[in-house]
Structure formats: structure tokens, C-alpha cells
Design an enzyme around this catalytic site. Structure first.
Site, short mmCIF file in Angstrom:
data_model
loop_
_atom_site.label_atom_id
_atom_site.label_comp_id
_atom_site.label_asym_id
_atom_site.label_seq_id
_atom_site.Cartn_x
_atom_site.Cartn_y
_atom_site.Cartn_z
N ASN A 1 -26.42 11.14 21.63
CA ASN A 1 -26.72 10.16 20.58
C ASN A 1 -28.13 10.42 20.09
OD1 ASN A 1 -25.98 7.88 18.97
ND2 ASN A 1 -27.30 6.59 20.24
N GLN B 1 -34.09 5.01 11.13
CA GLN B 1 -32.85 4.29 10.81
C GLN B 1 -32.89 2.87 11.34
OE1 GLN B 1 -33.03 7.26 12.35
NE2 GLN B 1 -31.66 8.74 11.38
N ARG C 1 -22.26 18.70 2.61
CA ARG C 1 -22.73 18.56 4.00
C ARG C 1 -21.81 19.41 4.87
NH1 ARG C 1 -25.48 13.54 5.24
NH2 ARG C 1 -25.73 14.42 7.29
N ASP D 1 -22.82 9.99 19.06
CA ASP D 1 -22.38 11.09 18.19
C ASP D 1 -21.29 11.91 18.86
OD1 ASP D 1 -25.34 10.54 17.20
OD2 ASP D 1 -24.17 11.48 15.60
N ARG E 1 -24.62 7.98 4.03
CA ARG E 1 -24.79 8.81 5.24
C ARG E 1 -24.09 8.10 6.39
NH1 ARG E 1 -26.56 4.84 7.96
NH2 ARG E 1 -27.13 6.25 9.65
N GLY E 2 -24.04 8.77 7.54
CA GLY E 2 -23.29 8.23 8.68
C GLY E 2 -21.92 8.89 8.68
N ALA E 3 -21.55 9.48 9.83
CA ALA E 3 -20.35 10.32 9.89
C ALA E 3 -19.09 9.62 9.35
CB ALA E 3 -20.15 10.80 11.32
#
Lengths: 344, 344
Positions: free
Chosen positions: B245, B194, B89, B235, B46-48
Site C-alpha cells: 500500500n 492524498q 495510463r 494496492d 485517479r485511483g485504480a
């Protein structure tokens, strides 16, 4: 049905088993003071005012259980019960107060039957006084909120922390009872989650419109115009108006100030400590396991360092008013708090 | 050993299985792009930035898996792989970017073997670029902190959200690598944790001194002088310097301002959205079950209403600087952000 955390019924003590919340509302009934001691120790009942009165009710059971026919024998049985009840939560000031108050009444008795009557009557009176005080706090606070307001609260200063009605949640109940339509936003209140487990439960039980947020969403809800006022309880209030309350209260108050949202504290006069200065108050650290997991679920790596303070301090500049049974103190607090006590 | 979230090794993709964190550091190896798709869907990764590169690596596996000997056949197989990877996703901008970048490279190939080579080379290059960008951000940010500083961070903008090194945690790593002695305070970051699951894990793994706090203790730690600076990821960052964020960032920034503690944002230029205004950005609401429990443990009453925003907005007035690979933007942001892009 109004929530009563602890109650005297037909020579027995009836409590809500808070370890079963929020999943089940279960009442337990005790006729042995040893079972009341176990209930306090295992957090069947918690919240300072609630355990103070539970201790008193434990003593009332002890006078019924004692088979002694002499004054000395009965007082000796009571002393034994007091010791067992006290050791369940030895640092709780209210528990010690509840037990001492009963012991004093017992010592004034002239006969065994007089002691039996006065001890039970006193314990019942202490429970009633707790609720009456909360209802006065509620009535005083209700005038601060408007129709259609959404009120945020943090932690649980509710019926479940007292004998009934609650302090901060007492203000919310009284506002609704005064005919105003209100909504509540309850913060989860990590690490022990009194907001999601207890506040959300008891407001939902009373049909008060409540939404739960994670503690991280306080700023978001305020910035988006979803909050008209805040009311919280207190663990200790100083002469200067500094308020010690559940960890996280300080940042809720800061965010409220940032958005010009009034922030109120609701607490009985017994919460005030007129002797200490802010720097005198020691904030206890609680066990790391509260932060590193929930139940059996581990959510942090093994051996991680944790900072887990029980309380924080909110300075008077962030507080719009302190609601008590004798009225509302407003800034400057040095003066207004003195006046509340003079009115006593 | 440096943490690599996702890596190309001997014609296969190796990932840290983040669903096993923080309890176990387990690496999984895939040679089938369908397994990479499953890994993205089930949050193994995960995580862009990390899922963007994972998508590209999935495409690289697909070119190896294809038995087609014609250009058309290979491109058709790749198109199929792209569709399957994308659907894992569908709202993730970086995933779409990673897949499209590879598809473009593939379409430029003149022969089947050229496509095989250029696709794999491009995917590996994308992973290296992500790390290089983070190391530049880290180096730029390291100058902002002093020896013996304690730095607070919120959520996980770390190695585990990127291919490696991280953005906000990249700044922390680079500060330590520059020879300064630093400590970190990580917020738990409810509701998805997280901070406790990932940030605490990866800093501990790298022997960086880290303490975990509940989100409610941000104010306490700052008021008690335990925090010298804050660094978080982002983000989305607007031309005006407004930062979107993880929920809770806004109140961390507000508390930092209240205590005159510098608050920094670390993010690559690809995070900037120079078109939107603050009111254009829609903040998604996530599912209530994240707030009403953890794992199987239910911590709120059934049917409770929940407000669970994914992000919040921090206004530029609370931000001391925005750290990018091209330098640090400082207020006023309209000008300084423009200059960063001109330097590109």
C-alpha cells in the site's frame, strides 16, 4: 568552506540568511544591533544555540554603537539593546541566556573601554565554545559508526542550528573526518521541512553523500537494509533518558528498534533537564497553516482541524546511546547521565 | 450530496475534477471519449477502480459517437477509442480491465444497436458494482469499531479513488451510518498528499469529524491515546497476508502494534494477488520532484538525491484483519484468505 551560521568579523556580525536556503547561500552583514534583532525575528537565523550567540553578538554591536562616555550611560544603552533583542523570540531559553551572560560581563567592567573589550571578547568566546562543544560531541560519536555505513538523521541538528559544525550532523562530519566513508539519509521532516531545506543543503555543501526521503519512507528504507544507524539531536533530555525532539523522532526510533538498527541522540550537556519528569513536559502545538500548505500552496481544505505538535517524546528503551561532549551515556540512563555530569 | 467520482448521466460522463481539490468541488461533463482520455491523463480522475470505470464510460461515449452503420465499422471505431484511452495510463491494471471488459461485450453484439445498448448498460453496471462492493466492505468493517472511537487512516482509499463510497473510507462511512459516533485522524501522506488534499476534503464534505496530522505525528497521536483503530486501503494483497500500500503504511502499522491499536486493511477481492510471493513484488520509484518541492515551491537543494518509493510492504504480523466484500480475514491469513475466495 566550513559553514558558519553566525560569526564576528571586523566589528560586525556576519550571518547565513537561512530564509534564502536551500536555493541560495547568502551572507548578510550587520553593524546595528537593531538589524540583528530583525534577523532573529524574521528567522534569518534560527536554532537554539545559534540565536543565543546571535543575541550576544547583538549586544557586542550595541557597545560599539553607544556614544556614551559614562559607565551608567553605556549600561543603559546595553539594557535597551537587551530588551529589543529579547523581544524577538521571548520564549527562547538560549536567547535569554546569551543576553544575560553578556549583561553580567558588562556590569563587572570598571571603565567604558574595559566594558567594550570584555563584552566583545565574551561574545566571541561563546561562539567558539559552541563549536568546540560540537566538535567534542562529534569526536565522541564518530567511534560508533563503521566504514561504509549509511546514517539516517531527522530534522536539522546541524551547523545551521548552531554556530557551526552541529550536534547530530557534527557526529556525521566527525565520522567522515575520521576517514570513514559514510552516506546519509535525511528525512524531509514535515511540516517545516528542516530536513530537505537545511540538512540536505548543508551536507551537500560539505560534499557528504546525502539522499532525501519523505517522512513516510523511514520504514521502507530500514526494511530494505539501507540504514545502518540513526543519529538525531534533542531539544530536552531528562534524567531518565527520555528525549524530547522534533515531531517524528519517536517513530524513527521505533522503526530503528524494529530493525535492530542503533539509534543515537547527540546533544550538549546544556540540553539536559535533570529536574523534570516525563509527564511535566508540555509539548506545544504549532499553527495549523504549517500543515495545511507550503508557502502559498494550499494543500488541505479550508477550516480543517489540525493536530500539529512541535515535539514528541522518545522513551529510553528505544535509545542506544546519548552522545555528549563529556562522553556517551548508555542504558541504564539514570546512572550513566549522572556520571556524565560528575565528569564535568 | 454523496460524492460520485465518475457517473453516467444523460448520455454523458460526469466527473469530479480532482485537480481542483481541495480548493473547489467542480464537476466536468464529457460527451467525447477523447476528453475522457485527456481527463485520465491529466489526473482529473485517479485511483485504480475509478479509472477502470472511467475507461469503460469512455468506450460507452465512443459507441454513441460512432456514425458507423456496420458491425465492423463500429468495432473498428471502438478499437481505436480503446487504444487512445489505454495509452493514457498504460501501466494501470484496472484501466486495461475496464476497456477489455467493454470490448468483450461489444464483440458479442449481433447488431449495431444491440452493441450500443449492451456497452452502455455494461459500463453503468461496472460503476454500480464498484459501489456495491464498497458498501459490502463498509458494512463488514463497521462492526470492528465502537461508539466514540477515533480511527486513523493513511492516504486516500475513499470515494475519490473509487466510483463512490470508498474502501477504507467506506468502512468509516458505514461505521458512522450504523449510528456510531466516530472521529477520524487523516495523515497528510507525503509526498503527494492524498490525505490532506483528498481524504480530509471528502470526510469534511460528508460531515465526518476529521483532523489532519503531518506524517511525523503518527507516533505522538498514538502515544497520547488519541487513536483507537486504524483502517487503510491496499494496492495488492498476497496469499500470505502481506499488504502493499501507499508509502508510509508500514510505519503506521508498526506504531499501531507498539500501542496495541488494531490495524485493519479494507480492499475488494480484486486486490488480491494469490500467485506472487513478497519478494516477487517490485516497488516502483517515483520522480524526485514530488519530494523536492510542492507545486512551484522548491523545498530542497538542486540536484539532491532522492529515494521516493511508491509503496511499502506491511507484513501479516502487524495486521489485525483484512476487510473484504466477502467478510473479514483474520490471522493466520493463508487459511482465512483461501476461505474468502471459496465463499465467492
Amino acid at each position: 568552506m566550513e559553514l558558519r551560521t553566525v560569526e564576528w568579523k571586523n566589528d560586525s556580525v556576519v550571518m547565513i540568511d537561512q530564509t534564502k536556503l536551500p536555493n541560495e547561500l547568502v551572507f548578510v552583514k550587520y553593524t546595528d544591533f537593531n538589524d540583528v534583532a530583525t534577523a532573529i525575528r524574521t528567522l534569518v537565523v534560527r536554532g537554539a544555540p545559534a540565536i543565543g550567540v546571535s543575541g550576544a553578538f547583538g549586544m557586542a554591536l550595541a557597545v560599539l554603537q553607544s556614544s556614551s562616555e559614562t559607565l551608567e550611560g553605556l549600561l543603559s544603552d546595553l539594557k535597551n539593546a537587551k530588551k529589543i533583542l529579547f523581544e524577538t523570540r521571548p520564549t527562547a531559553v538560549n536567547l535569554s541566556w546569551g543576553l544575560e551572560t553578556i549583561m553580567k560581563v558588562a556590569k563587572q567592567g570598571k571603565t567604558v573601554s574595559e566594558i567594550r573589550n570584555t563584552v566583545i571578547a565574551k561574545a566571541k568566546q561563546m561562539a567558539e565554545e559552541d563549536i568546540n562543544t560540537n566538535k567534542k560531541i562529534g569526536k565522541n560519536g564518530a567511534e560508533l559508526f563503521q566504514d561504509d555505513d549509511t546514517i539516517m538523521t531527522h530534522c536539522n541538528a546541524g551547523a545551521l542550528a548552531t554556530v557551526g559544525y552541529g550536534t547530530a550532523l557534527g557526529v556525521i562530519r566527525a565520522t567522515k573526518e575520521s576517514g570513514k566513508n559514510i552516506k546519509v539519509i535525511a528525512t524531509e521532516t514535515r511540516p517545516v521541512q528542516q530536513g530537505s531545506r537545511l540538512t540536505a543543503f548543508e551536507l551537500k555543501h560539505d560534499n557528504i553523500d546525502v539522499s532525501l526521503i519523505p517522512d513516510t519512507a523511514v520504514g521502507y528504507t530500514m526494511a530494505n537494509g539501507l540504514v545502518n544507524g540513526v543519529v538525531v539531536g534533542a531539544d530536552r533530555i531528562l534524567q531518565t533518558g527520555h528525549v524530547f525532539n522534533k515531531i517524528g523522532t519517536y517513530q524513527v526510533a521505533t522503526m530503528a528498534k524494529q530493525h535492530n538498527i542503533p539509534f543515537y541522540v547527540a546533544a550538549p550537556l546544556s540540553t539536559f533537564d535533570l529536574e523534570s519528569r516525563p509527564e511535566d513536559v508540555i509539548i506545544e502545538q504549532r499553527k495549523p497553516s504549517e500543515v495545511t500548505g507550503i508557502g502559498d500552496k494550499k494543500t488541505a481544505p479550508d477550516g480543517i482541524d489540525v493536530i500539529n505538535p512541535a515535539f514528541d517524546m522518545t522513551p529510553p528503551g528505544l535509545i542506544s546511546g546519548i552522545i555528549t561532549e563529556n562522553g556517551i551515556a548508555k542504558p541504564p540512563y539514570e546512572d550513566s547521565i549522572k556520571k556524565l555530569f560528575k565528569a564535568n
